[in-house]
Design a protein around this motif. Sequence first.
Motif, PDB file in Angstrom:
ATOM      1  N   ASN A 359      46.736  34.147  29.449  1.00 16.38           N
ATOM      2  CA  ASN A 359      45.913  32.971  29.646  1.00 16.38           C
ATOM      3  C   ASN A 359      45.256  33.134  31.188  1.00 16.38           C
ATOM      4  O   ASN A 359      44.183  32.541  31.447  1.00 16.38           O
ATOM      5  CB  ASN A 359      46.433  31.767  29.259  1.00 16.38           C
ATOM      6  CG  ASN A 359      46.555  31.678  27.855  1.00 16.38           C
ATOM      7  OD1 ASN A 359      46.039  32.237  26.927  1.00 16.38           O
ATOM      8  ND2 ASN A 359      47.733  30.790  27.351  1.00 16.38           N
ATOM      9  N   GLY A 360      46.158  33.594  32.039  1.00 14.77           N
ATOM     10  CA  GLY A 360      45.774  33.514  33.283  1.00 14.77           C
ATOM     11  C   GLY A 360      44.539  34.365  33.674  1.00 14.77           C
ATOM     12  O   GLY A 360      43.919  34.547  34.869  1.00 14.77           O
ATOM     13  N   VAL A 361      44.593  35.521  32.913  1.00 11.89           N
ATOM     14  CA  VAL A 361      43.514  36.562  33.101  1.00 11.89           C
ATOM     15  C   VAL A 361      42.074  35.805  33.256  1.00 11.89           C
ATOM     16  O   VAL A 361      41.015  36.425  33.818  1.00 11.89           O
ATOM     17  CB  VAL A 361      43.454  37.689  32.277  1.00 11.89           C
ATOM     18  CG1 VAL A 361      42.493  38.709  32.690  1.00 11.89           C
ATOM     19  CG2 VAL A 361      44.846  38.440  32.375  1.00 11.89           C
ATOM     20  N   SER A 362      41.892  34.838  32.365  1.00  9.18           N
ATOM     21  CA  SER A 362      40.360  34.456  32.134  1.00  9.18           C
ATOM     22  C   SER A 362      40.039  33.630  33.413  1.00  9.18           C
ATOM     23  O   SER A 362      38.843  33.499  33.553  1.00  9.18           O
ATOM     24  CB  SER A 362      40.459  33.366  31.180  1.00  9.18           C
ATOM     25  OG  SER A 362      41.205  32.200  30.936  1.00  9.18           O
ATOM     26  N   GLN A 363      40.913  33.505  34.263  1.00 11.72           N
ATOM     27  CA  GLN A 363      40.627  32.585  35.399  1.00 11.72           C
ATOM     28  C   GLN A 363      40.314  33.598  36.736  1.00 11.72           C
ATOM     29  O   GLN A 363      39.643  33.062  37.850  1.00 11.72           O
ATOM     30  CB  GLN A 363      41.839  31.801  35.998  1.00 11.72           C
ATOM     31  CG  GLN A 363      42.536  30.874  35.306  1.00 11.72           C
ATOM     32  CD  GLN A 363      43.802  30.313  35.601  1.00 11.72           C
ATOM     33  OE1 GLN A 363      43.666  29.662  36.637  1.00 11.72           O
ATOM     34  NE2 GLN A 363      44.889  30.085  34.680  1.00 11.72           N
ATOM     35  N   LEU A 364      40.222  34.833  36.245  1.00  7.39           N
ATOM     36  CA  LEU A 364      40.019  35.981  37.416  1.00  7.39           C
ATOM     37  C   LEU A 364      38.655  36.219  37.158  1.00  7.39           C
ATOM     38  O   LEU A 364      38.124  36.600  36.016  1.00  7.39           O
ATOM     39  CB  LEU A 364      40.786  36.983  37.410  1.00  7.39           C
ATOM     40  CG  LEU A 364      42.298  36.945  37.482  1.00  7.39           C
ATOM     41  CD1 LEU A 364      43.162  38.129  37.560  1.00  7.39           C
ATOM     42  CD2 LEU A 364      42.475  36.212  38.947  1.00  7.39           C
ATOM     43  N   SER A 365      37.863  36.130  38.101  1.00  9.98           N
ATOM     44  CA  SER A 365      36.388  36.845  37.954  1.00  9.98           C
ATOM     45  C   SER A 365      36.298  38.281  38.079  1.00  9.98           C
ATOM     46  O   SER A 365      37.593  38.945  38.409  1.00  9.98           O
ATOM     47  CB  SER A 365      35.493  36.290  39.339  1.00  9.98           C
ATOM     48  OG  SER A 365      36.041  36.950  40.546  1.00  9.98           O
ATOM     49  N   ILE A 366      35.218  38.898  37.704  1.00  5.15           N
ATOM     50  CA  ILE A 366      35.198  40.352  37.830  1.00  5.15           C
ATOM     51  C   ILE A 366      35.193  40.819  39.225  1.00  5.15           C
ATOM     52  O   ILE A 366      35.900  41.883  39.314  1.00  5.15           O
ATOM     53  CB  ILE A 366      33.650  40.664  37.413  1.00  5.15           C
ATOM     54  CG1 ILE A 366      33.585  40.516  35.652  1.00  5.15           C
ATOM     55  CG2 ILE A 366      33.562  42.241  37.449  1.00  5.15           C
ATOM     56  CD1 ILE A 366      34.587  41.255  34.779  1.00  5.15           C
ATOM     57  N   VAL A 367      34.807  40.043  40.170  1.00  6.44           N
ATOM     58  CA  VAL A 367      34.992  40.493  41.655  1.00  6.44           C
ATOM     59  C   VAL A 367      36.685  40.582  41.700  1.00  6.44           C
ATOM     60  O   VAL A 367      37.131  41.683  42.282  1.00  6.44           O
ATOM     61  CB  VAL A 367      34.395  39.571  42.434  1.00  6.44           C
ATOM     62  CG1 VAL A 367      34.828  39.826  44.046  1.00  6.44           C
ATOM     63  CG2 VAL A 367      32.844  39.570  42.421  1.00  6.44           C
ATOM     64  N   ASP A 368      37.369  39.483  41.173  1.00  9.51           N
ATOM     65  CA  ASP A 368      38.959  39.583  41.453  1.00  9.51           C
ATOM     66  C   ASP A 368      39.392  40.561  40.940  1.00  9.51           C
ATOM     67  O   ASP A 368      40.466  41.466  41.327  1.00  9.51           O
ATOM     68  CB  ASP A 368      39.529  38.164  40.950  1.00  9.51           C
ATOM     69  CG  ASP A 368      38.877  36.955  41.597  1.00  9.51           C
ATOM     70  OD1 ASP A 368      38.418  37.013  42.674  1.00  9.51           O
ATOM     71  OD2 ASP A 368      38.954  35.959  40.950  1.00  9.51           O
ATOM     72  N   ARG A 369      38.968  40.755  39.511  1.00  6.42           N
ATOM     73  CA  ARG A 369      39.529  41.959  38.798  1.00  6.42           C
ATOM     74  C   ARG A 369      39.444  43.458  39.442  1.00  6.42           C
ATOM     75  O   ARG A 369      40.427  44.181  39.324  1.00  6.42           O
ATOM     76  CB  ARG A 369      39.155  41.881  37.413  1.00  6.42           C
ATOM     77  CG  ARG A 369      39.473  40.482  36.450  1.00  6.42           C
ATOM     78  CD  ARG A 369      38.745  40.460  35.248  1.00  6.42           C
ATOM     79  NE  ARG A 369      38.962  39.144  34.372  1.00  6.42           N
ATOM     80  CZ  ARG A 369      38.632  39.244  33.390  1.00  6.42           C
ATOM     81  NH1 ARG A 369      38.014  39.992  32.526  1.00  6.42           N
ATOM     82  NH2 ARG A 369      38.695  37.839  32.726  1.00  6.42           N
ATOM     83  N   THR A 370      38.078  43.523  39.679  1.00 11.43           N
ATOM     84  CA  THR A 370      37.686  45.059  40.306  1.00 11.43           C
ATOM     85  C   THR A 370      38.460  45.062  41.674  1.00 11.43           C
ATOM     86  O   THR A 370      38.786  46.186  41.988  1.00 11.43           O
ATOM     87  CB  THR A 370      36.343  45.061  40.528  1.00 11.43           C
ATOM     88  OG1 THR A 370      35.645  43.981  41.048  1.00 11.43           O
ATOM     89  CG2 THR A 370      35.650  45.182  38.991  1.00 11.43           C
ATOM     90  N   THR A 371      38.732  44.028  42.343  1.00 11.72           N
ATOM     91  CA  THR A 371      39.418  44.028  43.586  1.00 11.72           C
ATOM     92  C   THR A 371      40.971  44.477  43.327  1.00 11.72           C
ATOM     93  O   THR A 371      41.308  45.273  44.319  1.00 11.72           O
ATOM     94  CB  THR A 371      39.284  42.837  44.560  1.00 11.72           C
ATOM     95  OG1 THR A 371      38.038  42.401  44.656  1.00 11.72           O
ATOM     96  CG2 THR A 371      39.891  43.241  45.823  1.00 11.72           C
ATOM     97  N   ILE A 372      41.402  44.001  42.590  1.00  6.15           N
ATOM     98  CA  ILE A 372      42.808  44.141  42.011  1.00  6.15           C
ATOM     99  C   ILE A 372      43.065  45.712  41.687  1.00  6.15           C
ATOM    100  O   ILE A 372      43.868  46.434  41.910  1.00  6.15           O
ATOM    101  CB  ILE A 372      43.360  43.165  40.893  1.00  6.15           C
ATOM    102  CG1 ILE A 372      43.619  41.839  41.347  1.00  6.15           C
ATOM    103  CG2 ILE A 372      44.506  43.853  40.533  1.00  6.15           C
ATOM    104  CD1 ILE A 372      43.649  40.838  40.628  1.00  6.15           C
ATOM    105  N   ALA A 373      42.066  45.971  40.674  1.00  4.58           N
ATOM    106  CA  ALA A 373      42.095  47.260  40.323  1.00  4.58           C
ATOM    107  C   ALA A 373      41.683  48.508  41.456  1.00  4.58           C
ATOM    108  O   ALA A 373      42.339  49.709  41.157  1.00  4.58           O
ATOM    109  CB  ALA A 373      41.240  47.596  39.006  1.00  4.58           C
ATOM    110  N   ASN A 374      40.904  48.224  42.180  1.00  5.49           N
ATOM    111  CA  ASN A 374      40.592  48.937  43.316  1.00  5.49           C
ATOM    112  C   ASN A 374      41.848  49.259  44.155  1.00  5.49           C
ATOM    113  O   ASN A 374      42.058  50.275  45.047  1.00  5.49           O
ATOM    114  CB  ASN A 374      39.730  48.281  44.278  1.00  5.49           C
ATOM    115  CG  ASN A 374      38.897  49.296  45.254  1.00  5.49           C
ATOM    116  OD1 ASN A 374      38.717  50.386  44.863  1.00  5.49           O
ATOM    117  ND2 ASN A 374      38.596  48.748  46.511  1.00  5.49           N
ATOM    118  N   MET A 375      42.998  48.426  44.026  1.00  8.04           N
ATOM    119  CA  MET A 375      43.980  48.473  45.001  1.00  8.04           C
ATOM    120  C   MET A 375      45.019  49.346  44.264  1.00  8.04           C
ATOM    121  O   MET A 375      46.147  49.442  44.948  1.00  8.04           O
ATOM    122  CB  MET A 375      44.319  47.348  45.691  1.00  8.04           C
ATOM    123  CG  MET A 375      43.515  46.482  46.380  1.00  8.04           C
ATOM    124  SD  MET A 375      44.094  44.744  46.909  1.00  8.04           S
ATOM    125  CE  MET A 375      45.031  45.281  48.271  1.00  8.04           C
TER     126      MET A 375
END
Length: 963
Positions: A359-375
């Motif tokens: 359920n916590g994934v829905s709290q992450l914006s696309i900017v958050d997600r792409t930043t995590i994936a970028n790292m």
Amino acid sequence: MDSPSAGNTFEYLIETLSDNSHKKFFNVPKLGGTKYDVLPYSIRVLLEAAVRNCDGFLMKKEDVMNILDWKTKQSNVEVPFFPARVLLQDFTGIPAMVDFAAMREAVKTLGGDPKKVHPACPTDLTVDHSLQIDFSKCAIQNAPNPGGGDLQKAGKLSPLKVQPKKLPCRGQTTCRGSCDSGELSRNSGMFSSQIENTPILCPFHLQPVPEPETVLKNQEVEFGRNRERLQFFKWSSRVFKNVAVIPPGTGMAHQVNLEYLSRVVFEEKNLLFPDSVVGTDSHITMVNGLGILGWGVGGIETEAVMLGLPISLTLPEVVGCELTGPSNPFVTSIDIVLGITKHLRQVGVAGKFVEFFGNGVSQLSIVDRTTIANMCPEYGAILSFFPVDNVTLRHLEHTGFDKTKLESMKKYLKAVKLFQNYENSSKPEYSQVIQINLNSIVPSVSGPKRPQDRVAVTDMKNDFQACLNEKVGFKGFQVAVEKQNDTVSIHYEGSEYKLSHGSVVIAAVISCTNNCNPSVMLAAGLLAKKAVEAGLRVKPYIRTSLSPGSGMVTHYLSSSGVLPYLSKLGFEVVGYGCSTCVGNTAPLSEAVLNAVKQGDLITCGVLSGNKNFEGRLCDCVRANYLASPPLVVAYAIAGTVNIDFQTEPLGIDPTGKEIYLHDIWPSREEVHQIEEENVILSMFKALKEKVEMGNKRWNSLEAPDSVLFPWDLKSTYIRCPSFFDKLTKEPTALQPIENAHVLLYLGDSVTTDHISPAGSIARSSAAAKYLTNRGLTPREFNSYGARRGNDAVMTRGTFANIKLFNKFIGKPAPKTIHFPSGQTLDVFEAAELYQKEGIPLMILAGKKYGSGNSRDWAAKGPFLLGVKAVLAESYEKIHKDHLIGIGIAPLQFLPGENADSLGLSGREVFSLIFPEELSPGITLNIKTSTGKAFSVIASFENDVEITLYKHGGLLNFVARKFS
């Protein structure tokens, strides 16, 4: 090209999309039933690609079933993968495009139609690695500051030496007012890197202005220096189907990939399938945040995909990362991204897929997600996958995605169970599950003297108190207990205030370290808005400032309506550049300075920069804290760091009501909404226009449009390679390797860095001699990376690493012995002599030959040197595949044997005969000139590798198909 389903083993799975009979897809869930339902989403994408491309040769039914049985086969089997598209950057992309150009020549020579030669999949090439900073006006900004901001002592402007002049805005723009164009120019370096996708803005009037002079001049030099390569790229984009070139000055590869090239769902000949990508940039993983499977690979892998072959990977373990709990209301996006990254690094996910759920994934914006994936490179995972969900679809809608396509996308993803539904009780099974409670990630600050000393905001009051008690050091000020509650009154602008230990006297919002994620700057603006509306103010003696890293930040703060509220609290735009964090703060008032001295007070500075060493902001400010932009505003309003935000109010509103931080702190949903509406949309629109319109220099660049590329024989950058020189229409029978000499006798762990040309070109090297003979000076040599399109340079740079240890020489040096003459020569010079004499070559090596990063020229270079086989104890698998792909036989000593145990010196002459029919892992016999004979393993793993080797490598195989 045939229909994607022609001859497909699983053609029976093709169905039409509901409500649209024209759109078709492979209904892969029907293949696996309950097995499919428990597969991780990322594995489902691999499975769909396998089903769609199952031709019985490159992709076999067995491969499909192995992926479907992922639960038992993970880490144990190799599987092929056909990505939907390829992304190249110019340095690694040019060898691939040169090979395609050369292939057209070869196909024509064989009597075929060169117009048929095209990449097999969509290929995007971004020219983003060519820019060098030749011109800069940032000398003043970047020069060491003497302490008082004395510009007269700063270094000279270089190399333009143009002194900035103050001009009214109306003289060159539509801006109504006066602004300092010199200030704008001095920071043009920032503009060039930070506002790639938006118009330059006058910092104070928010009106477009022309591109800074330095940007234009750097682009001019870039086009001049790289004209040959750029003309070649433009020719490629004109003649090859499936090739699109993103011109210089548009943006970085991974950004353009995310903001413009990503499809999420592909549609090809009415067939829908998931978007996926491999490319030659390590930050390809950024698109994982959009639900697109993708990661970085080497140049030769991407070229193989362009030639119609799959890449091979070990069926990976998938670590499920479950995000639970509500995020702490005071954390910013940066807190969450860094918290998750730190956790993944500690757990250990190297070499694995990571997939997020919960359920916590829905709290992450696309900017958050792409930043995590970028790292991903930070924590070693191959990729970090966020399946498509409603957040993804909303983002795509905000970025101008076609609504009809969006609806089809949603229906398709749901039909094949690739749409993440967090309320669904059916969850994938993972190799390992780790849980991260978002509520455990707490906001923190760093200080009071070093950036590495982090303090949770909830502990701030206690920690500051402890610092007062502690002896003088990184975390101590040693203030006597009886003096810790001292206060000093000051009169300022007609009012009386009290300063004490912990009082904030400097508060600076600086976005230079926060540009990658605009949510934190917007959060500061929203907090300011709510504070002003609640009647809160910042005490006037606090030196406040707002120094955005670029005009883009000012633009979105203004367009979102929060900039006036920041100004109301004293956070006005002061300019663009390093200011407070390098000590360029305006002097504190005499009243404050006198009070600090009188009470020997430990006063504080709070800033959102990256340096907070004692005395850095101001000599009299001894405690300095790094904080997120919204926390800087919060501490400025509170007027002290000696506060517990959970139990103590920030201030009192005009009605006497206590206002706490939680009353005015913006929710993540508020921030995300404004971020999407005011930042993302404008960025995506601007980039789309920039890509589609190009720029004047690119549009006016002359380039040929002939079917065959007109090679310039004088060029030292681009040259038709000799891979196809001996190509015949049909492959000949495998020729024996007779009387081969050993070019190099190497030990264990020879890496691709030892083999492949890289870095600068040494003045004494064979490549330098080649360039010198063509009239170039050492200043014009450039690097091997820039000359990847010239096989003559790259071949001469193969095995030219000064750390190469050749046992023939006995010390590290890029040398070898030419045995017929006994001369010690550069490796290339020796190989050249052997080739003139018609002598085939081989390499002797130890364990793990070809380890390290994937490098295309680590295989191409030895092939062009005349190497027919490598005999090693063991190989890095990727490099072994590359050797086969270029036509070099990978031979392996029998287990327990090596050159030493067999008594080989490497000075012998070796002969090897291939049987008419090769089979995977077949044993072959080698005879030497000394009479010794021994057996080796031909390290082919499957029929595809044997087929490629029989054709003389991948390039020949594909060229014959086009002929």
